[in-house]
Design an enzyme around this catalytic site. Structure first.
Site, PDB file in Angstrom:
ATOM      1  N   ASP A  33       0.855  -1.183   0.000  1.00 37.01           N
ATOM      2  CA  ASP A  33       0.000   0.000   0.000  1.00 37.01           C
ATOM      3  C   ASP A  33       0.898   1.243   0.000  1.00 37.01           C
ATOM      4  O   ASP A  33       1.682   1.445   0.920  1.00 37.01           O
ATOM      5  CB  ASP A  33      -0.900   0.000   1.248  1.00 37.01           C
ATOM      6  CG  ASP A  33      -2.000   1.042   1.184  1.00 37.01           C
ATOM      7  OD1 ASP A  33      -1.777   2.134   0.613  1.00 37.01           O
ATOM      8  OD2 ASP A  33      -3.101   0.790   1.710  1.00 37.01           O
ATOM      9  N   CYS A  73      -6.787   4.016  -2.206  1.00 36.88           N
ATOM     10  CA  CYS A  73      -6.802   2.596  -1.850  1.00 36.88           C
ATOM     11  C   CYS A  73      -7.905   1.782  -2.513  1.00 36.88           C
ATOM     12  O   CYS A  73      -7.660   0.907  -3.338  1.00 36.88           O
ATOM     13  CB  CYS A  73      -6.892   2.455  -0.331  1.00 36.88           C
ATOM     14  SG  CYS A  73      -5.555   3.272   0.561  1.00 36.88           S
ATOM     15  N   LYS A 121      -4.750  -7.191   3.725  1.00 33.03           N
ATOM     16  CA  LYS A 121      -5.603  -6.087   3.294  1.00 33.03           C
ATOM     17  C   LYS A 121      -6.198  -6.373   1.920  1.00 33.03           C
ATOM     18  O   LYS A 121      -5.486  -6.553   0.938  1.00 33.03           O
ATOM     19  CB  LYS A 121      -4.788  -4.787   3.258  1.00 33.03           C
ATOM     20  CG  LYS A 121      -5.631  -3.568   2.936  1.00 33.03           C
ATOM     21  CD  LYS A 121      -4.849  -2.282   3.141  1.00 33.03           C
ATOM     22  CE  LYS A 121      -5.758  -1.059   2.940  1.00 33.03           C
ATOM     23  NZ  LYS A 121      -5.043   0.197   3.240  1.00 33.03           N
ATOM     24  N   HIS A 244      -1.348  24.782  -9.911  1.00 35.01           N
ATOM     25  CA  HIS A 244      -2.636  24.480 -10.534  1.00 35.01           C
ATOM     26  C   HIS A 244      -3.700  24.499  -9.436  1.00 35.01           C
ATOM     27  O   HIS A 244      -3.431  24.081  -8.300  1.00 35.01           O
ATOM     28  CB  HIS A 244      -2.574  23.109 -11.198  1.00 35.01           C
ATOM     29  CG  HIS A 244      -3.785  22.740 -11.977  1.00 35.01           C
ATOM     30  ND1 HIS A 244      -4.897  22.191 -11.380  1.00 35.01           N
ATOM     31  CD2 HIS A 244      -4.079  22.847 -13.297  1.00 35.01           C
ATOM     32  CE1 HIS A 244      -5.816  21.955 -12.305  1.00 35.01           C
ATOM     33  NE2 HIS A 244      -5.342  22.347 -13.482  1.00 35.01           N
ATOM     34  N   ASP A 306      -1.168  -0.530  -4.646  1.00 28.09           N
ATOM     35  CA  ASP A 306      -2.392   0.126  -5.096  1.00 28.09           C
ATOM     36  C   ASP A 306      -2.116   1.531  -5.644  1.00 28.09           C
ATOM     37  O   ASP A 306      -2.800   2.021  -6.520  1.00 28.09           O
ATOM     38  CB  ASP A 306      -3.437   0.177  -3.971  1.00 28.09           C
ATOM     39  CG  ASP A 306      -2.909   0.790  -2.678  1.00 28.09           C
ATOM     40  OD1 ASP A 306      -1.700   1.101  -2.585  1.00 28.09           O
ATOM     41  OD2 ASP A 306      -3.715   0.955  -1.737  1.00 28.09           O
ATOM     42  N   HIS A 307      -1.085   2.189  -5.104  1.00 30.63           N
ATOM     43  CA  HIS A 307      -0.680   3.531  -5.535  1.00 30.63           C
ATOM     44  C   HIS A 307       0.656   3.819  -4.891  1.00 30.63           C
ATOM     45  O   HIS A 307       1.222   2.965  -4.203  1.00 30.63           O
ATOM     46  CB  HIS A 307      -1.723   4.586  -5.134  1.00 30.63           C
ATOM     47  CG  HIS A 307      -2.118   4.517  -3.698  1.00 30.63           C
ATOM     48  ND1 HIS A 307      -1.294   4.938  -2.673  1.00 30.63           N
ATOM     49  CD2 HIS A 307      -3.245   4.029  -3.092  1.00 30.63           C
ATOM     50  CE1 HIS A 307      -1.880   4.724  -1.505  1.00 30.63           C
ATOM     51  NE2 HIS A 307      -3.068   4.158  -1.716  1.00 30.63           N
TER      52      HIS A 307
END
Length: 527
Positions: A33, A73, A121, A244, A306-307
């Site tokens: 994760d 997630c 998880k 931005h 996941d990222h």
């Protein structure tokens, strides 16, 4: 090194088929994760010792441009388990993802004769995460600016002998290792094991109370010794006035708009890298169990996340962004069908894992998946004509800490990011070959590239329509939640994670929500 050489030789001798002597390979996926994928190859891999990731890189294939399909997630995992882009499953935020009975690739493996085991998880079904998290996502269009996270901090625990910091993950890893040794080793059928880890996701900041998010980077001296401090870069930041508008909102709501010393930033990054080293050790325990039981030779091992985590790049931590630190994930695959030492530059994403696993197991993937098998990319198998993988990947984000739906198209040297309806918020375009730090938005410098990439993005997803659907969903969900609280509403909303900022002017914040609820967009009327 001799042992690694022998294993590489053995893997190269497997020949063209994923199945060896008619036996389907086992499949083991370790999903971490918030692991920055750029740490799995040079030059990022030099900053921290990751011996087991390096081991996979030598024995298998490393995908240099692997991306999450949503940098948060639950939606990211929903994409991985379903093989579908998040707008197709309406996985809008950490609370709204797949139904509990959704069919995953693991289900299809079980139906085809695999013995399956899930541990750790999972986090891909609806209904999880905190009330604060979902309310922040629902109200992201409201015209107020409230800090939702704790300021990122570091916490040193234990001493040089303290190894097991994330005890929950270690317990799960121990359980998975024991399962491999005591169950998988005696099976007379192929198996599939999924292990989901929490690391290197930051820990909850306990001093902020039970509603706090994860803003504490925690480790010990044992893991910090794995980090090369002299190679830690201090990221450049744009002035907040030059950011931005969506990045400005993210920086503020993540509580990163204050002053940070260079020492603080370096420390946060060092602690994050140390947490990645601890994650690598858990991966190593799984590899060791497979090796010691003689199962490694016929097992496809997949390591991914996941990222990522920005770790103070772009004046942010956490994910929820299309910048590389957040959206670029690790993807290393070793085993039958994957070449040793191969590095693939083709952009790929997590939805590709579903059809890849089906291909490995010799199962036909459903026709409605968004991904493409990675076995169609360079591999040992050349018996069948390759199935073309598109030269782009799509990632999208609809959750908290970003005040507009965000869509990222990654292709060639370009990263194109569009927002909302494509008109109300300016897009971003980065040339990653010349601007690896993503500090120069060149959308107006290359109008033809902008036009062509936006046309391609719209051919993949009608993003203005999706953005409007999310906007409508957010209002509906918030109204239902508010009505369900009745007279307790004002007290509950004032005590969510943003309570410090909320209570500075609660009446104004209440008015901002009422004004937002009373504005009905034309598109919403027809949905």
């Amino acid at each position: 090194m001799f042992f690694v050489f022998v294993l590489i030789l053995m893997f190269n001798m497997h020949g063209g088929s994923v199945c060896q002597n008619g036996i389907r390979p086992n499949i083991v996926m370790v999903m971490s994760d918030a692991f920055d994928g750029r740490l799995t190859f040079d030059p990022g891999s030099r900053v921290v010792q990751l011996p087991y990731i390096n081991y996979l890189r030598e024995l298998g294939t490393t995908f240099l441009n692997a991306y999450t399909n949503s940098p948060i997630c639950c939606p990211s995992r929903a994409a991985m388990w379903s093989g579908k882009f998040v707008h197709l499953t309406q996985s809008w935020n950490n609370y709204k993802c797949l139904d509990a009975n959704a069919t995953t690739w693991m289900d299809l493996l079980e139906q085809s004769g695999y013995h399956i085991q899930r541990m750790g998880k999972l986090d891909y079904t609806s209904g999880s995460h905190s009330v604060s998290n979902r309310v922040e996502a629902w109200t992201r269009d409201v015209q107020f600016l409230l800090r939702q996270e704790g300021r990122p901090v570091t916490q040193l625990v234990g001493n040089m002998s303290k190894v097991r910091i994330m005890t929950q993950d270690w317990k799960t890893t121990d359980k998975a290792s024991q399962w491999i040794r005591h169950t998988a080793a005696s099976l007379h059928q192929p198996f599939a094991l999924y292990l989901g880890l929490n690391l290197p996701h930051p820990y909850r900041t306990d001093s902020l109370g039970p509603t706090a998010g994860g803003s504490t980077f925690r480790t010990s001296l044992y893991w910090l010794k794995k980090v090369s401090f002299d190679l830690i870069s201090v990221p450049k930041w744009l002035p907040m006035s030059a950011m931005h508008p969506v990045d400005y909102y993210s920086t503020f709501t993540k509580n990163c708009s204050g002053n940070f010393t260079e020492e603080e930033v370096t420390s946060i990054r060092a602690f994050y890298y140390a947490m990645c080293a601890e994650t690598d050790a858990m991966l190593g325990q799984i590899i060791s169990a497979l090796r010691e039981t003689g199962l490694l030779n016929n097992t496809v091992v997949i390591f991914t996340a996941d990222h990522g985590d920005l770790a103070m790049e772009h004046r942010q931590f956490y994910k929820m962004s299309m910048f590389e630190g957040s959206s670029h994930v690790p993807l290393l695959i070793t085993g039958p069908g994957f070449m040793s030492g191969l590095q693939v530059s083709q952009p790929v994403s997590l939805v590709d894992l579903y059809p890849t696993i089906m291909d490995i197991a010799g199962i036909s993937a459903p026709g409605d998946v968004s991904g493409h098998s990675l076995l169609s990319l360079p591999s040992k198998s050349s018996a069948d004509p390759p199935k073309l993988h598109p030269d782009w990947v799509l990632s999208e984000y609809h959750g908290c800490n970003a005040n507009a739906s965000t869509y990222m198209l990654r292709t060639g040297q370009w990263k194109y990011i569009a927002y909302a309806d494509g008109l109300s918020i300016p897009p971003q375009l980065f040339d990653l070959t010349r601007d690896k730090e993503e500090l120069q938005n060149v959308v107006h410098k290359f109008p033809d590239v902008w036009t062509n990439l936006d046309k391609l993005l719209r051919s993949i997803v009608d993003y203005p329509k999706v953005s409007e659907a999310v906007h409508h969903y957010n209002k509906q969900q918030f109204l239902a939640w508010r009505q369900g609280l009745g007279s307790n509403y004002s007290q509950v909303i004032a005590n969510l994670r943003w309570h410090v900022d909320w209570q500075k002017d609660a009446p104004a914040n209440e008015r901002a929500i009422d004004e937002w609820l009373n504005v009905i967009s034309p598109c919403c009327k027809t949905i």
